[in-house]
Write a protein that holds these residues in place. Structure first.
Motif, short mmCIF file in Angstrom:
data_model
loop_
_atom_site.label_atom_id
_atom_site.label_comp_id
_atom_site.label_asym_id
_atom_site.label_seq_id
_atom_site.Cartn_x
_atom_site.Cartn_y
_atom_site.Cartn_z
N ASP A 1 77.66 -38.72 -93.45
CA ASP A 1 77.62 -38.89 -94.90
C ASP A 1 76.30 -39.53 -95.34
N ASP A 2 75.82 -40.49 -94.57
CA ASP A 2 74.60 -41.20 -94.94
C ASP A 2 73.33 -40.40 -94.68
N ASN A 3 73.37 -39.57 -93.61
CA ASN A 3 72.13 -38.94 -93.15
C ASN A 3 72.17 -37.41 -93.13
N GLY A 4 73.35 -36.84 -93.34
CA GLY A 4 73.46 -35.39 -93.36
C GLY A 4 73.70 -34.77 -92.00
N HIS A 5 73.36 -35.47 -90.92
CA HIS A 5 73.52 -34.93 -89.57
C HIS A 5 73.29 -36.06 -88.58
N ASN B 1 82.35 -34.19 -77.90
CA ASN B 1 83.15 -33.22 -78.64
C ASN B 1 83.08 -33.48 -80.14
N VAL B 2 83.07 -34.77 -80.52
CA VAL B 2 82.98 -35.09 -81.94
C VAL B 2 81.65 -34.68 -82.51
N GLY B 3 80.58 -35.00 -81.80
CA GLY B 3 79.25 -34.78 -82.34
C GLY B 3 78.69 -33.40 -82.12
N LYS B 4 79.36 -32.57 -81.34
CA LYS B 4 78.80 -31.31 -80.89
C LYS B 4 78.44 -30.38 -82.04
N ALA B 5 79.32 -30.30 -83.02
CA ALA B 5 79.04 -29.37 -84.13
C ALA B 5 77.77 -29.75 -84.86
N ASN B 6 77.58 -31.06 -85.03
CA ASN B 6 76.36 -31.52 -85.69
C ASN B 6 75.13 -31.21 -84.86
N PHE B 7 75.23 -31.41 -83.53
CA PHE B 7 74.08 -31.14 -82.67
C PHE B 7 73.70 -29.67 -82.74
N TRP B 8 74.70 -28.81 -82.54
CA TRP B 8 74.42 -27.38 -82.46
C TRP B 8 73.88 -26.84 -83.78
#
Length: 433
Positions: A383-387, A421-428
């Motif tokens: 929310d704060d940084n977009g990714h 697993n939580v962060g994966k979508a943001n990374f990809w």
């Protein structure tokens, strides 16, 4: 080499109603075991096996106990049933396992494959150890060939089975064995023709891996479960404590202890190399000097970095977490950090904000074993940084006491499977390599 006998032994087998477990139960009875307890969640199969064995060996030779080993109360109650009926236990085979890295199942798999196995081992040691009035005995923990190799398709299962191998070796070493008289043996099965490798049972951690698994398994020649069970009996009879055995390709069980010992020796060779983590950074005096750490930084310019548990002070101010935080911000990263303890939590945040700016760092109080808190922390950062670009899984507990080890496993093992697993979508979505 000592040869151990199964005759008149009281045996306790988890995951014992089907597959290799059921055949191991039968093998011990064939060898003259006094009694075998069969633990499993598969009630119908367990009841049927108990009836079959009673018909063949008599009423008191086998007992099925419905038990989810990841439920500590059920597991310890099963031990109590066996002790009340037989007075003691001689052999424990921790065979229950799940081969599934999928998002819906992996946490249960870790609880069965690692946490429950450790709980069962500790309980068996408590009951059998000679220095506490027991008779000694043997604990056989089932690892896997996946614990001996690296495969990109099953990272969670491979990590779990590596943990089983290391745990079994270490708790079976001297001086433990001399004190307890309890052998602890690790067995690594190769691909075996059981339900564990059926399409209905296995799963990958993402869609691509899941789609490839079935073809991947076809690359390996499957051994018969009868061969695997025969190997378990061979390792029981001949295995020394802290030994590791490989059973695969329809071959007799092979003692691979020397290979495992050599492999760990190779892995630890870097310990004598001295590195300075922070040499050349600005304000070098403010960041401690580190020895024996091999650390590679990729560029963190204009990245958003999550750092779990940035310890501020521990052991003469040599704090790895804090040093990474400082090094990252010098390189213009935006840093979010979290930990569960409130001790000294505001000091590093305030100090870093003062030096680098209020928008550069944010403290989030979070127990990483609480999935809701963890997901909310990710949500706050996004929310704060977009990714988010970088996640450093540093949270850890070094405490193996009875009251703390399960929490330590939740933080040290289950936690770092959740985070990717939580962060994966943001990374990809941001093409992070």
């Amino acid at each position: 080499m000592a040869v151990y006998d199964a005759k008149d032994k009281v045996v306790f087998v988890t995951g014992g109603a089907t597959g290799i477990g059921a055949l191991t139960v039968k093998a011990f009875l064939e060898e003259g075991a006094k009694h075998v307890a069969i633990l499993d969640v598969a009630k119908d199969a367990g009841v049927a096996l108990e009836a079959e064995l009673k018909d063949k060996y008599g009423d008191n030779k086998a007992k099925f106990i419905k038990c989810d080993v990841s439920n500590e109360e059920e597991l310890l109650n099963a031990y109590n049933v066996v002790i009340e009926s037989n007075g003691h236990v001689d052999v424990v085979i921790n065979n229950a396992g799940i081969l599934n890295d999928s998002k819906d199942i992996y946490k249960k798999a870790l609880e069965v494959n690692v946490t429950a196995l450790i709980t069962s081992t500790l309980k068996a040691l408590e009951l059998m150890r000679k220095d506490k009035g027991g008779n000694g005995g043997a604990i056989i923990n089932i690892s896997s060939i996946a614990g001996l190799m690296q495969t990109s398709l099953l990272p969670i299962y491979s990590a779990a089975k590596s943990a089983v191998l290391q745990f079994s070796n270490c708790i079976g070493m001297e001086p433990h064995y001399s004190r307890t008289g309890v052998r602890v043996i690790a067995i690594c099965f190769g691909a075996t023709d059981t339900a564990l490798l059926s399409r209905q049972k296995f799963g990958g951690f993402d869609e691509a891996s899941d789609a490839e698994l079935e073809e991947h398994f076809k690359m390996f020649p499957f051994q018969r479960p009868e061969s695997a069970a025969a190997g378990v009996m061979e390792a029981f009879k001949k295995g020394s404590s802290a030994s590791s055995w490989l059973i695969t390709h329809e071959q007799p069980a092979v003692d691979i202890t020397n290979n495992v010992t050599e492999a760990y020796s190779v892995l630890s060779r870097g310990r004598e190399v001295k590195n300075e983590l922070c040499r050349g950074t600005p304000d070098r005096n403010e960041v401690p000097y580190y020895e024996n750490i091999n650390f590679k930084f990729y560029s963190s310019i204009d990245t958003t970095l999550i750092y779990a548990r940035p310890d501020y002070k521990r052991g003469r101010d040599r704090v790895f977490g804090r040093a990474v935080c400082w090094r990252s911000i010098y390189a213009s990263a935006v840093l979010s950090m979290w930990r569960s303890s409130t001790c000294r939590r505001k000091l590093p945040e305030a100090e870093l904000k003062k030096k680098f700016g209020a928008d550069k760092v944010k403290f989030i109080e979070c127990d990483v074993t609480d999935e809701e808190q963890l997901f909310n922390a990710y949500g706050t950062v996004v929310d704060d940084n977009g990714h988010v670009d970088v996640v450093v899984n540093n949270a850890g507990i070094l405490n193996e006491s009875r009251n703390v080890y399960k929490k330590a496993l939740a933080v040290n093992v289950i936690n770092w499977h959740v985070l990717p697993n939580v962060g994966k979508a943001n990374f990809w979505s941001n093409h992070v390599n």
